[in-house]
Design an enzyme around this catalytic site. Structure first.
Site, mmCIF file in Angstrom:
data_model
loop_
_atom_site.group_PDB
_atom_site.id
_atom_site.type_symbol
_atom_site.label_atom_id
_atom_site.label_comp_id
_atom_site.label_asym_id
_atom_site.label_seq_id
_atom_site.Cartn_x
_atom_site.Cartn_y
_atom_site.Cartn_z
ATOM 1 N N ARG A 135 99.914 46.262 14.846
ATOM 2 C CA ARG A 135 98.999 45.310 14.217
ATOM 3 C C ARG A 135 99.489 43.896 14.529
ATOM 4 O O ARG A 135 100.654 43.689 14.883
ATOM 5 C CB ARG A 135 98.952 45.513 12.704
ATOM 6 C CG ARG A 135 98.521 46.905 12.249
ATOM 7 C CD ARG A 135 98.605 47.004 10.727
ATOM 8 N NE ARG A 135 98.135 48.297 10.243
ATOM 9 C CZ ARG A 135 98.890 49.381 10.101
ATOM 10 N NH1 ARG A 135 100.192 49.310 10.422
ATOM 11 N NH2 ARG A 135 98.379 50.502 9.647
ATOM 12 N N LYS A 159 103.232 49.011 6.952
ATOM 13 C CA LYS A 159 102.598 48.695 5.685
ATOM 14 C C LYS A 159 103.530 49.066 4.537
ATOM 15 O O LYS A 159 104.265 50.044 4.609
ATOM 16 C CB LYS A 159 101.272 49.447 5.547
ATOM 17 C CG LYS A 159 100.120 48.788 6.293
ATOM 18 C CD LYS A 159 98.801 49.416 5.910
ATOM 19 C CE LYS A 159 97.621 48.647 6.495
ATOM 20 N NZ LYS A 159 96.328 49.236 6.092
ATOM 21 N N HIS A 222 92.682 43.890 16.644
ATOM 22 C CA HIS A 222 93.050 45.187 16.066
ATOM 23 C C HIS A 222 92.524 46.341 16.925
ATOM 24 O O HIS A 222 93.034 47.468 16.822
ATOM 25 C CB HIS A 222 92.495 45.295 14.648
ATOM 26 C CG HIS A 222 93.144 46.377 13.828
ATOM 27 N ND1 HIS A 222 94.451 46.294 13.364
ATOM 28 C CD2 HIS A 222 92.686 47.579 13.402
ATOM 29 C CE1 HIS A 222 94.747 47.390 12.681
ATOM 30 N NE2 HIS A 222 93.706 48.192 12.696
ATOM 31 N N ARG A 225 95.031 48.299 18.871
ATOM 32 C CA ARG A 225 95.645 49.420 18.147
ATOM 33 C C ARG A 225 94.719 50.629 18.162
ATOM 34 O O ARG A 225 95.166 51.768 18.308
ATOM 35 C CB ARG A 225 95.948 48.977 16.719
ATOM 36 C CG ARG A 225 96.509 50.066 15.815
ATOM 37 C CD ARG A 225 96.955 49.456 14.487
ATOM 38 N NE ARG A 225 97.190 50.467 13.468
ATOM 39 C CZ ARG A 225 98.307 51.165 13.337
ATOM 40 N NH1 ARG A 225 99.298 50.974 14.189
ATOM 41 N NH2 ARG A 225 98.447 52.048 12.368
ATOM 42 N N HIS A 248 100.862 56.029 10.138
ATOM 43 C CA HIS A 248 99.877 56.331 9.106
ATOM 44 C C HIS A 248 100.519 57.191 8.020
ATOM 45 O O HIS A 248 101.188 58.178 8.319
ATOM 46 C CB HIS A 248 98.687 57.101 9.701
ATOM 47 C CG HIS A 248 97.768 56.244 10.504
ATOM 48 N ND1 HIS A 248 96.967 56.755 11.507
ATOM 49 C CD2 HIS A 248 97.506 54.912 10.458
ATOM 50 C CE1 HIS A 248 96.265 55.782 12.043
ATOM 51 N NE2 HIS A 248 96.573 54.655 11.427
ATOM 52 N N TYR A 257 90.486 59.188 14.889
ATOM 53 C CA TYR A 257 90.578 59.006 16.342
ATOM 54 C C TYR A 257 90.157 60.256 17.100
ATOM 55 O O TYR A 257 89.881 60.193 18.295
ATOM 56 C CB TYR A 257 92.001 58.588 16.730
ATOM 57 C CG TYR A 257 92.337 57.219 16.209
ATOM 58 C CD1 TYR A 257 91.981 56.077 16.917
ATOM 59 C CD2 TYR A 257 92.966 57.064 14.983
ATOM 60 C CE1 TYR A 257 92.257 54.818 16.427
ATOM 61 C CE2 TYR A 257 93.245 55.808 14.472
ATOM 62 C CZ TYR A 257 92.886 54.693 15.202
ATOM 63 O OH TYR A 257 93.151 53.444 14.696
#
Length: 292
Positions: A135, A159, A222, A225, A248, A257
């Site tokens: 990111r 994150k 983004h 990514r 994730h 995806y």
């Protein structure tokens, strides 16, 4: 205490929970925008004010959810610290966000951005977005000490402020040989210390996109990514591996995806073997052995 000072305490409280700097900055921006929009202090706003703020026009579903999360976190903090006697965010309705579809750059578009005349550091940002799936908030603070060329690893903060060590792509390993070894790859400008802001990364990659003649408004920095995740799935990389590489928390996030591979869809439909199809119904054929 003035409400604006409570934001400094709220920021310290969030850092104590090891939240990402980007999250803290975004929440600060949302809360100061709330003050400006309502014309009230954070100690005066009501539940109705918050509902109107979250429901204002022009916000996408994801932004509404982020906005609500910031309000819920701050006003719970304000109540616990005694800045308010109530929590006006407690009765805010949850925001339903439909599952998004990836918006990846195609390989040709990534090449076009790299060949668009972008400067060396902008090209490095594009490469980090595509080959590491970073990111913009992870691209901005890349430091030479994050790279371990012997172990072929790169360290980053995901994150929630979680420090992660990921495999280093050979392209990025080669890039690292030309970048600072003991400093930020993208230092702040105009005499400021530290690294550039994520917003600056967004601006530079967006300029490269425009120079490359890419006009699709759905494609953003983004999307590099998204291209990373999409192309890994397209290359038949195991979905659990893709999950780890993309950092994730939930496999369901990674599974979006798997829905974009046209090749996989074509292969799937062709898995049903063809069968012989009669040219006629056969209803009018003479019964075998019938009397003349």
């Amino acid at each position: 205490m003035p409400d604006i000072h409570s934001l400094d305490l709220f920021a310290a409280y969030q850092r104590g929970k090891n939240l990402a700097d980007n999250t803290i900055r975004n929440r600060h921006s949302i809360l100061t925008t709330l003050r400006a929009t309502t014309g009230k202090t954070l100690f005066e706003v009501t539940t109705l004010d918050l509902r109107l703020f979250v429901g204002r026009q022009g916000l996408k579903a994801g932004s509404r959810r982020t906005c609500r999360q910031a309000l819920v976190a701050y006003f719970r903090f304000a109540l616990e610290e005694g800045f308010r006697d109530d929590d006006p965010a407690a009765r805010l309705a949850s925001v339903q966000v439909p599952k998004g579809e990836p918006r990846p750059f195609s390989p040709e578009q990534v090449d076009a951005m790299l060949l668009s005349g972008a400067y060396r550091k902008t090209r490095a940002m594009i490469l980090l977005g595509y080959y590491q799936g970073f990111r913009v908030s992870s691209i901005a603070p890349v430091h030479g000490r994050d790279i371990d060329l012997l172990a072929h690893r790169i360290r980053t903060v995901g994150k929630g402020g979680k420090i992660r060590s990921l495999p280093l792509h050979p392209v990025i390993a080669e890039l690292a040989e030309t970048m600072p070894k003991d400093d930020y790859w993208f230092p702040a400008r105009k005499g400021q210390t530290g690294h550039i802001k994520p917003a600056a990364v967004t601006n530079l990659i967006t300029k490269a996109k425009k120079r490359a003649g890419i006009t699709d408004p759905e494609l953003t920095p983004h999307s590099l990514r998204h291209a990373f995740g999409t192309d890994l799935v397209e290359a038949d990389v195991d979905i659990r591996v893709v999950q780890e590489l993309m950092m994730h928390e939930s496999l369901s996030t990674t599974q979006i995806y798997t829905r974009v591979s046209e090749r996989r869809q074509r292969e799937g439909i062709r898995a049903l073997q063809p069968r012989e199809i009669p040219q006629h119904s056969g209803r009018h054929a003479s019964p075998q052995g019938s009397a003349a």
